[in-house]
Design a protein around this motif. Structure first.
Motif, short mmCIF file in Angstrom:
data_model
loop_
_atom_site.label_atom_id
_atom_site.label_comp_id
_atom_site.label_asym_id
_atom_site.label_seq_id
_atom_site.Cartn_x
_atom_site.Cartn_y
_atom_site.Cartn_z
N ILE A 241 0.01 -58.09 9.27
CA ILE A 241 -1.42 -57.32 9.51
C ILE A 241 -1.42 -56.58 10.20
O ILE A 241 -2.25 -55.34 9.31
N GLU A 242 -0.26 -56.26 11.29
CA GLU A 242 -0.46 -54.59 12.16
C GLU A 242 -0.10 -53.57 10.71
O GLU A 242 -1.18 -52.60 10.85
N THR A 243 1.07 -54.02 9.88
CA THR A 243 0.93 -53.03 9.61
C THR A 243 -0.06 -52.08 8.02
O THR A 243 -0.31 -51.40 7.61
N GLU A 244 -0.54 -53.55 7.58
CA GLU A 244 -1.43 -53.37 6.97
C GLU A 244 -2.62 -52.27 7.69
O GLU A 244 -3.21 -51.41 7.07
N ARG A 245 -3.39 -53.29 8.57
CA ARG A 245 -3.85 -52.71 9.10
C ARG A 245 -4.17 -50.83 9.30
O ARG A 245 -5.12 -49.98 9.65
N LYS A 246 -2.81 -50.55 9.58
CA LYS A 246 -2.44 -49.14 9.88
C LYS A 246 -2.42 -48.46 8.97
O LYS A 246 -2.36 -47.24 8.54
N ARG A 247 -1.55 -48.79 7.68
CA ARG A 247 -1.64 -47.88 6.82
C ARG A 247 -3.24 -47.84 6.23
O ARG A 247 -3.30 -46.81 5.74
N ASN A 336 -5.33 -59.09 3.08
CA ASN A 336 -5.45 -59.13 4.52
C ASN A 336 -5.71 -60.03 4.96
O ASN A 336 -6.14 -60.77 5.59
N GLN A 337 -7.21 -61.02 3.51
CA GLN A 337 -7.70 -62.53 4.42
C GLN A 337 -6.26 -63.41 4.15
O GLN A 337 -6.14 -63.88 4.48
N GLU A 338 -5.50 -63.03 2.84
CA GLU A 338 -4.40 -64.01 3.10
C GLU A 338 -3.13 -64.14 3.43
O GLU A 338 -2.88 -65.42 4.36
N LEU A 339 -2.91 -62.83 4.22
CA LEU A 339 -3.20 -62.83 6.14
C LEU A 339 -3.07 -63.12 6.88
O LEU A 339 -2.27 -63.63 7.54
N ALA A 340 -4.16 -63.76 7.25
CA ALA A 340 -4.66 -63.84 8.25
C ALA A 340 -4.72 -65.39 8.13
O ALA A 340 -4.86 -66.29 9.39
N ARG A 341 -5.10 -65.45 6.35
CA ARG A 341 -5.12 -67.32 7.13
C ARG A 341 -3.52 -68.27 6.18
O ARG A 341 -3.13 -68.72 7.60
N ILE A 342 -2.80 -67.01 6.14
CA ILE A 342 -1.15 -68.05 6.58
C ILE A 342 -0.63 -67.74 7.97
O ILE A 342 0.06 -68.55 9.00
N LEU A 343 -1.09 -66.29 8.87
CA LEU A 343 -1.69 -66.36 10.65
C LEU A 343 -1.96 -67.98 10.90
O LEU A 343 -1.12 -68.38 12.03
N ALA A 344 -3.06 -67.60 10.62
CA ALA A 344 -3.54 -69.09 11.35
C ALA A 344 -2.90 -70.44 10.22
O ALA A 344 -2.56 -71.34 11.68
N ALA A 345 -2.76 -70.34 9.82
CA ALA A 345 -1.20 -71.29 9.34
C ALA A 345 -0.57 -71.57 10.79
O ALA A 345 0.21 -72.87 10.84
N LYS A 346 0.54 -70.57 10.89
CA LYS A 346 1.72 -70.41 11.16
C LYS A 346 1.50 -70.37 13.10
O LYS A 346 1.95 -70.98 14.16
N GLU A 347 -0.01 -69.91 13.36
CA GLU A 347 -0.10 -70.46 14.58
C GLU A 347 -0.35 -72.20 14.93
O GLU A 347 -0.04 -72.77 16.10
#
Length: 530
Positions: A241-247, A336-347
């Motif tokens: 997510i951070e990489t996509e945000r930086k790009r 980004n939304q999909e990555l955020a969803r994956i991150l939430a699931a991992k949390e």
């Protein structure tokens, strides 16, 4: 030898000087002894023989089921202890001997006399159980009555003693059983309380503390591994997510992305192992030098793990650069939304696994505490079981013995302790059995002669006279200058002969009278026997 003979002759000469006092003492003692011999009353003896049959057909049949008493030993002991003061007092009352004893001193003298004249002996071999009861008295009727009473006491005492023993044994066993019942209940209560306090020793799975500790350790390690895997997945999602945000931001260079990615990528498993090795290294360095084999080995492991961590970080960076995410496209927001969803699931997954790790950690800590207390608890539980087993065993033995004692009592009541068979009923001898007047009269003559000799010897010692110069010189230890002899006249010699004749007649008369008395006594005894 000559000196001994000389001393004996000197003693005899001194005693001869006092021969008349000795003869008078002999006459007095002889007359007194003769009077005593003829005054002593005749004594008659009554006796009875009884056979004790201790054999019973029920006893061999009940062997092993009931306690069979040693009847022969009981009867033998009873015969030895029958002549006791309580039994003698009862015997005196049964035979009406206490009618003439009015005072307490007379009663004591009567009891002592009866005890002294009673006799219980085994007739022949002691194993035959044949007993002879006898009593001597001046009256044949009284002696017969005493023997009959003694025979009744002998038969009653055996039955009474057996019943008393059975009653005492039953009371003792009942008391002991009640005591052991209380102890058994207390032991069961202690075992129950111990099990309630320490349920881990009595779990249904049947595992001991070591097995439960090993299982908890395995579960904890597996949960920690899952937690590290979930954390790695979460960190990868967050980095993406951070990489996509930086790009998506302008002016972002590839070099800056690589630097940031190197800072974001993490290897928690390797970091934890490196941290643990460093803590162990610090502890060893406090005790040993750097050249110690364990310290060298740990340093080598730390270097290997650091190199491995660098390789894994480099691999993660290459993977991130190999899969760049285009920026500025219309699908950026969806990615980004999909990555955020994956991150939430991992949390959420990390939180769940962390809770599982905490639970397994608590179980592992509990298992560690249990394994430390397990030896002590097992020892306490073993002691409780040992005490319980001992008390239970004693209780069961007491119950079995009570049943056996009850059966033995019923057996004794059915078959009896022993069967008393009177072989010879109480019978008094028609002729006196004592005293032996012939022996007493001979002993009286000997005593009279001895009294005369003792009297003469005592008088010679009280007023000694020296009849020899050597004896005088030895006693006084002084030189003797001479001796004056006495010239005997015919009158003196005649007087000595008359005195010697008188002494011979007097002493011979005493011996002759006793000889005549002995002959007459022997004739009289032989006529009575005939």
């Amino acid at each position: 030898m000559d000196s001994l003979i000389a001393q004996l002759m000197a003693v005899f000469k001194r005693m001869w000087r006092y021969r008349w006092p000795g003869l008078i003492a002999a006459w007095l003692v002889g007359i007194a002894a003769a009077i005593v011999v003829f005054v002593v009353p005749d004594r008659y003896e009554a006796s009875a023989r009884v056979y004790v049959d201790t054999q019973s057909i029920l006893k061999p049949l009940m062997s092993g089921m009931a306690v069979l008493s040693n009847t022969e030993q009981q009867v033998n002991m009873l015969s030895r202890t029958l002549i006791s003061r309580p039994n003698v007092e009862k015997l005196v009352r049964m035979a009406d001997l206490d009618l003439k004893a009015t005072s307490k001193s007379d009663q004591e003298a009567l009891i002592e006399r009866v005890t002294r004249n009673l006799s219980i002996q085994t007739a022949g071999n002691s194993a035959n159980n044949l007993y002879l009861l006898s009593y001597r008295d001046s009256s044949p009727e009284i002696s017969k009555k005493v023997v009959a009473s003694l025979l009744s006491i002998f038969m009653e005492s055996s039955l009474g003693a057996s019943r008393k023993d059975s009653t005492t044994a039953a009371a003792f066993l009942n008391e002991q059983i009640k005591t052991y019942e209380t102890k058994l209940e207390e032991a069961e209560a202690r075992r129950k309380e111990f099990r309630l306090r320490n349920l881990q020793l009595t779990q249904a799975d049947g595992k001991d503390a070591a097995s439960r500790l090993a299982e908890a350790s395995n579960q904890l390690e597996a949960a920690r591994l899952q937690l590290r895997e979930a954390m790695n997945a979460r960190d990868a999602a967050r980095l993406q997510i951070e990489t996509e945000r930086k790009r998506s931001q302008p002016g972002t260079s590839l070099q800056s992305l690589m630097q940031e990615s190197s800072q974001k990528f993490a290897t928690p498993e390797l970091d934890n192992r490196i941290a643990e090795l460093k803590r162990g290294l610090d502890q060893l360095q406090q005790r040993y030098t750097d050249q110690h084999p364990d310290i060298v080995n740990i340093k080598r492991q730390i270097r290997d793990l650091e190199e491995q961590r660098k390789k894994e970080v480099a691999d993660l960076q290459k993977a991130a650069l190999a899969n760049p995410v285009p920026t500025g496209g219309p699908n950026d927001s969806l990615a980004n939304q999909e990555l955020a969803r994956i991150l939430a699931a991992k949390e959420v997954e990390v939180a769940q696994i962390r809770a599982r790790v905490d639970e397994y950690g608590a179980r592992y800590a509990s298992a560690q505490g249990a394994i430390k207390l397990a030896p002590q608890l097992e020892a306490e539980f073993a002691q409780l079981n040992r005490d319980y087993d001992i008390i239970k065993k004693n209780y069961q033995e007491m119950v079995e013995r009570r049943e056996s004692a009850s059966l033995s009592t019923d057996l004794d009541n059915t078959s009896g302790v022993a069967d008393f068979r009177i072989i010879d009923p109480p019978r008094a001898s028609p002729k006196p059995v004592a005293p032996n007047r012939l022996m007493l009269l001979a002993a009286g003559m000997v005593v009279a002669l001895g009294a005369g000799l003792v009297t003469a010897f005592a008088a010679s010692q009280i007023r000694p006279v020296f009849h020899d110069l050597n004896e005088l010189r030895h006693r006084l230890e002084l030189p003797i200058l001479g001796a004056v002899s006495r010239q005997e006249t015919p009158e003196d010699r005649r007087r000595v002969k008359v005195d010697l004749l008188r002494f011979g007649v007097a002493s011979g008369s005493l011996v002759s009278l006793y000889a005549v008395g002995l002959i007459g006594m022997a004739i009289w005894i032989s006529r009575q026997a005939g």
